[in-house]
Structures are given as structure tokens and as C-alpha cells.
Write an enzyme that holds these catalytic residues in place. Structure first.
Site, PDB file in Angstrom:
ATOM      1  N   ARG A  14      -1.018  -4.695   7.646  1.00 45.17           N
ATOM      2  CA  ARG A  14      -0.916  -4.638   5.988  1.00 45.17           C
ATOM      3  C   ARG A  14       0.642  -5.237   5.930  1.00 45.17           C
ATOM      4  O   ARG A  14       0.789  -6.062   4.757  1.00 45.17           O
ATOM      5  CB  ARG A  14      -1.110  -3.362   5.471  1.00 45.17           C
ATOM      6  CG  ARG A  14      -0.920  -3.491   4.008  1.00 45.17           C
ATOM      7  CD  ARG A  14      -1.443  -1.904   3.545  1.00 45.17           C
ATOM      8  NE  ARG A  14      -0.480  -0.958   4.033  1.00 45.17           N
ATOM      9  CZ  ARG A  14      -0.659   0.199   3.622  1.00 45.17           C
ATOM     10  NH1 ARG A  14      -1.768   0.768   2.925  1.00 45.17           N
ATOM     11  NH2 ARG A  14       0.215   1.338   3.829  1.00 45.17           N
TER      12      ARG A  14
ATOM     13  N   LYS B   9       2.259  -4.338  -0.784  1.00 45.64           N
ATOM     14  CA  LYS B   9       3.199  -2.873  -0.556  1.00 45.64           C
ATOM     15  C   LYS B   9       4.843  -3.502  -0.609  1.00 45.64           C
ATOM     16  O   LYS B   9       5.438  -3.506   0.384  1.00 45.64           O
ATOM     17  CB  LYS B   9       3.015  -2.267   0.514  1.00 45.64           C
ATOM     18  CG  LYS B   9       3.414  -0.736   0.486  1.00 45.64           C
ATOM     19  CD  LYS B   9       2.695   0.052   1.709  1.00 45.64           C
ATOM     20  CE  LYS B   9       3.441   1.496   1.599  1.00 45.64           C
ATOM     21  NZ  LYS B   9       3.128   2.271   0.576  1.00 45.64           N
TER      22      LYS B   9
ATOM     23  N   GLU C 220      -5.395   4.161  -9.210  1.00 46.97           N
ATOM     24  CA  GLU C 220      -4.853   4.941  -8.009  1.00 46.97           C
ATOM     25  C   GLU C 220      -3.787   5.700  -8.701  1.00 46.97           C
ATOM     26  O   GLU C 220      -3.387   5.585  -9.866  1.00 46.97           O
ATOM     27  CB  GLU C 220      -4.445   3.967  -7.009  1.00 46.97           C
ATOM     28  CG  GLU C 220      -3.236   2.971  -7.193  1.00 46.97           C
ATOM     29  CD  GLU C 220      -2.898   2.304  -6.240  1.00 46.97           C
ATOM     30  OE1 GLU C 220      -3.194   2.592  -4.880  1.00 46.97           O
ATOM     31  OE2 GLU C 220      -2.210   1.125  -6.453  1.00 46.97           O
TER      32      GLU C 220
HETATM   33  N1  PXG Z   1      -1.451   3.616  -3.132  1.00 47.94           N
HETATM   34  C1  PXG Z   1      -0.006   3.517  -3.434  1.00 47.94           C
HETATM   35  C2  PXG Z   1       0.565   2.993  -4.745  1.00 47.94           C
HETATM   36  C3  PXG Z   1       0.859   3.626  -2.254  1.00 47.94           C
HETATM   37  O1  PXG Z   1       2.124   3.562  -2.310  1.00 47.94           O
HETATM   38  C4  PXG Z   1      -1.176   4.650  -1.007  1.00 47.94           C
HETATM   39  C5  PXG Z   1      -1.706   4.387  -2.053  1.00 47.94           C
HETATM   40  C6  PXG Z   1      -1.715   5.213   0.149  1.00 47.94           C
HETATM   41  O2  PXG Z   1      -1.783   4.412   1.169  1.00 47.94           O
HETATM   42  P1  PXG Z   1      -1.718   4.805   2.801  1.00 47.94           P
HETATM   43  O3  PXG Z   1      -1.694   3.660   3.306  1.00 47.94           O
HETATM   44  O4  PXG Z   1      -0.313   5.661   3.043  1.00 47.94           O
HETATM   45  O5  PXG Z   1      -2.927   5.619   3.040  1.00 47.94           O
HETATM   46  C7  PXG Z   1       0.144   4.146  -1.062  1.00 47.94           C
HETATM   47  C8  PXG Z   1       0.925   4.751  -0.057  1.00 47.94           C
HETATM   48  C9  PXG Z   1       6.756   7.090   0.293  1.00 47.94           C
HETATM   49  C10 PXG Z   1       5.377   6.833   0.690  1.00 47.94           C
HETATM   50  O6  PXG Z   1       7.601   7.474   0.857  1.00 47.94           O
HETATM   51  C11 PXG Z   1       4.501   5.881   0.039  1.00 47.94           C
HETATM   52  C12 PXG Z   1       3.282   5.774   0.407  1.00 47.94           C
HETATM   53  C13 PXG Z   1       3.040   6.077   1.800  1.00 47.94           C
HETATM   54  C14 PXG Z   1       3.887   6.971   2.471  1.00 47.94           C
HETATM   55  C15 PXG Z   1       4.962   7.253   1.754  1.00 47.94           C
HETATM   56  O7  PXG Z   1       6.930   6.829  -1.104  1.00 47.94           O
HETATM   57  N2  PXG Z   1       2.273   5.275  -0.244  1.00 47.94           N
END
Ligand code: PXG
Length: 299
Positions: free
Chosen positions: A52, A151, A184
Site C-alpha cells: 500500500r 495514505k 469511513e
Molecule cells: N481509514 C483511514 C482514513 C485510516 O487512516 C484506516 C481506515 C484503517 O486502515 P488499516 O490499514 O490500519 O486497517 C486508516 C488507518 C494513526 C494511525 O496513528 C492511523 C491509521 C492506522 C494506524 C495508525 O493515526 N489509519
């Protein structure tokens, strides 16, 4: 004691881990990142996170100066250097230092930063009772402007939603897309259960394709729970039987109240409980070992 931070090929103490004020990651949010977890000495879904990251970088024309294999090794090394076993890893690639204009062509050296630290986990009570969340007025970025699949270091869209949630005393915000469909949360994907069917928005709605989301879809399919990726509105969410969020930080966390309405009977549902359990069984069992040699010797 502080952590060792990987910064462009070197390990520096966190106090000394500094980047330039001319870095476009800082000036413009120009860069990409990943949040990754290690459980019981194993990095969970590392290849998927790297995949990703490279896709996000490609989308913004950012060339990561290390190969996937090299980056993987650096992540493991950072964990070893900090003697971590259960950890949170923040991998950042910023555009690097440039001038005060937008032009990324003036930034020849992307910066790679790897921060690894202990994780602060949500209180277990929230997993037993569920969260209260709200829908907010800030819409998720439209894919034709900034695709939420990227991301990127520009998280203002989500931060604005988070501010709305905080102002109303809840821990998370549900964002709709421009057409009013559920997208989301600020850092989590969203699922509902309706008559035994697990439903989550498709990625084209404008969401991050969460790694945890994909793991949960796979777990559900393995357990013969029907899964559908389809759009739904806030009213369909209000009348659903169960709701939960997924993300690297939150893992699988139930939602029992949305906009003042109890979801189902207001208690954590059966399918949500099952998926929380299956997810917890998987983490720590699967993953890339941090201390491979040691394990091989002792095993
Ligand atoms: N939507 C958004 C907008 C995110 O930023 C997820 C869904 C979930 O994705 P994953 O791949 O983690 O299942 C995210 C993930 C942080 C932090 O410290 C942010 C995320 C993940 C871990 C830490 O802000 N975002």
C-alpha cells in the site's frame, strides 16, 4: 529512555530525530505513511502495508529510494534496535527538502523515517461495551480531488472530522462521501451487519482500503459469513443489527450507538464478537518474525 528512530539510513535518538523545516512533508503534507503493528514478536501484514505504501507513493509520483525488501529489513532492524516485541510502527516517506514553492521536482531526496514504539491500546471496556460515534458534516475527500486510497501525510480532512467528534464528546466520527453514503471514520473503516450479512462500503465510495478491513473480510468468508461491499446511507446504518470499526490501531471495535440511536439492541452483536475473537487469534500467530535467528536457534 527514548526510542531509536531510523532517519535516512541512520539510527538516531528520538531527541535528535529532526527534519528540515523546508521538507515538503512539513510544508505541504507532501508524502505518504503507514501505521503498522507487531504482535508477539511478529509484524502483522507487513507485505500488505508495504504494498500500500508503494502504491500511495506511486500515486503521488514519489520515488521511494529503497526497495521493498530493504525497507522491510529496516523496519525489522528498527524494532530490534528498540528491543520491541509488541509495537506500533510509523513508517513515513516525505518528499524531502525543497524550496518554498510547491514544485516536488525541487525535492531530490525523499526522507524515510521509521518510528517504532510501544503501543497504547484502547481500554478493554470499549471492546465489551462498544463505542458511541456520530456522523459529521465534514465529507470525505472526493476521489477526483485527493483519492482517500492514498495514505498521504495530508490528513486535514480527517482531522476536521475528528474535531467535530471531539466537540460532541465522542471518540470517532463517521464521514459520508459527497453523495451522502457512509464512507469511513477518521482512522478506521466501518462495517455493519444486516440479517446476518456483513456489509462494508466499496473502495470506490472514497475510502482507504484498510489492511484490517481486508483481513476481516477474509476472516468472515472463512467463517461462512456472507460479505457484501455495497453503499449504504446513515439510515441503513441506524437500522442495522450490528456495527463495528476496523483499523491497525483499534483492531476490530464494536459501535453500539450512532447519532444517539442504539445499534441493534445496544449491545455488542454475535458476529462482531466472533470477528473480534478471530482477529485476536490471528494477530501474533501470523506475521514476519522480528527476531528470526533467535527463534530458529531456540526452536
Ligand atoms: N481509514 C483511514 C482514513 C485510516 O487512516 C484506516 C481506515 C484503517 O486502515 P488499516 O490499514 O490500519 O486497517 C486508516 C488507518 C494513526 C494511525 O496513528 C492511523 C491509521 C492506522 C494506524 C495508525 O493515526 N489509519
Amino acid at each position: 529512555m527514548g526510542q531509536w528512530v531510523y532517519l535516512n539510513g541512520e539510527y538516531v535518538p528520538q531527541e535528535a530525530a529532526k527534519i528540515s523545516v523546508f521538507d515538503h512533508g512539513f510544508l505541504y503534507g507532501d508524502g505518504v505513511f503507514e501505521g503498522i503493528r507487531a504482535y508477539k514478536g511478529k509484524v502483522f501484514k507487513l507485505d500488505e502495508h508495504l504494498e500500500r505504501l508503494f502504491k500511495s507513493a506511486k500515486a503521488i509520483s514519489l520515488e521511494i529510494p529503497l526497495s521493498r525488501e530493504q525497507l522491510k529489513e529496516k523496519i525489522l532492524e528498527t524494532l530490534r534496535k528498540n528491543e520491541l516485541y509488541d509495537a506500533y510502527i510509523r513508517l513515513v516517506v516525505s518528499r524531502g527538502e525543497g524550496d518554498l514553492g510547491l514544485d516536488p521536482a525541487k525535492c531530490p531526496y525523499p526522507q524515510i523515517i521509521i518510528i517504532a514504539d510501544k503501543i497504547s491500546i484502547y481500554p478493554e471496556k470499549l471492546y465489551e461495551e462498544g463505542l458511541e460515534v456520530i456522523t459529521v458534516s465534514t465529507r470525505r475527500n472526493i476521489p477526483s480531488a485527493i483519492d482517500p486510497r492514498i495514505k498521504s501525510l495530508n490528513y486535514l480532512n480527517n482531522i476536521l472530522a475528528k474535531i467535530e467528534a471531539s466537540a460532541r464528546g465522542v471518540p470517532e466520527a463517521i464521514m459520508l462521501n459527497k453523495d451522502g453514503y457512509i464512507a469511513e471514520c477518521t482512522g478506521d473503516n466501518l462495517f455493519i451487519v444486516e440479517r446476518g450479512v456483513l456489509i462494508t462500503p466499496p473502495t470506490w465510495v472514497g475510502i482507504l482500503e484498510g489492511i484490517t478491513r481486508n483481513v476481516v473480510i477474509e476472516l468472515a468468508r472463512n467463517e461462512n459469513i456472507p460479505v457484501e461491499e455495497k453503499v449504504f446511507t446513515p439510515s441503513e446504518l441506524y437500522s442495522s443489527d450490528e456495527c463495528f470499526l476496523t483499523g491497525t490501531a483499534a483492531e476490530v471495535i464494536p459501535v453500539t450507538k450512532v447519532d444517539g440511536r442504539a445499534i441493534g439492541d445496544g449491545r455488542v452483536g454475535r458476529i462482531t464478537k466472533k470477528l473480534i475473537q478471530s482477529f485476536r487469534e490471528l494477530t501474533g500467530k501470523e506475521g514476519v518474525p522480528i527476531y528470526q535467528e533467535k527463534e530458529e536457534k531456540s526452536g
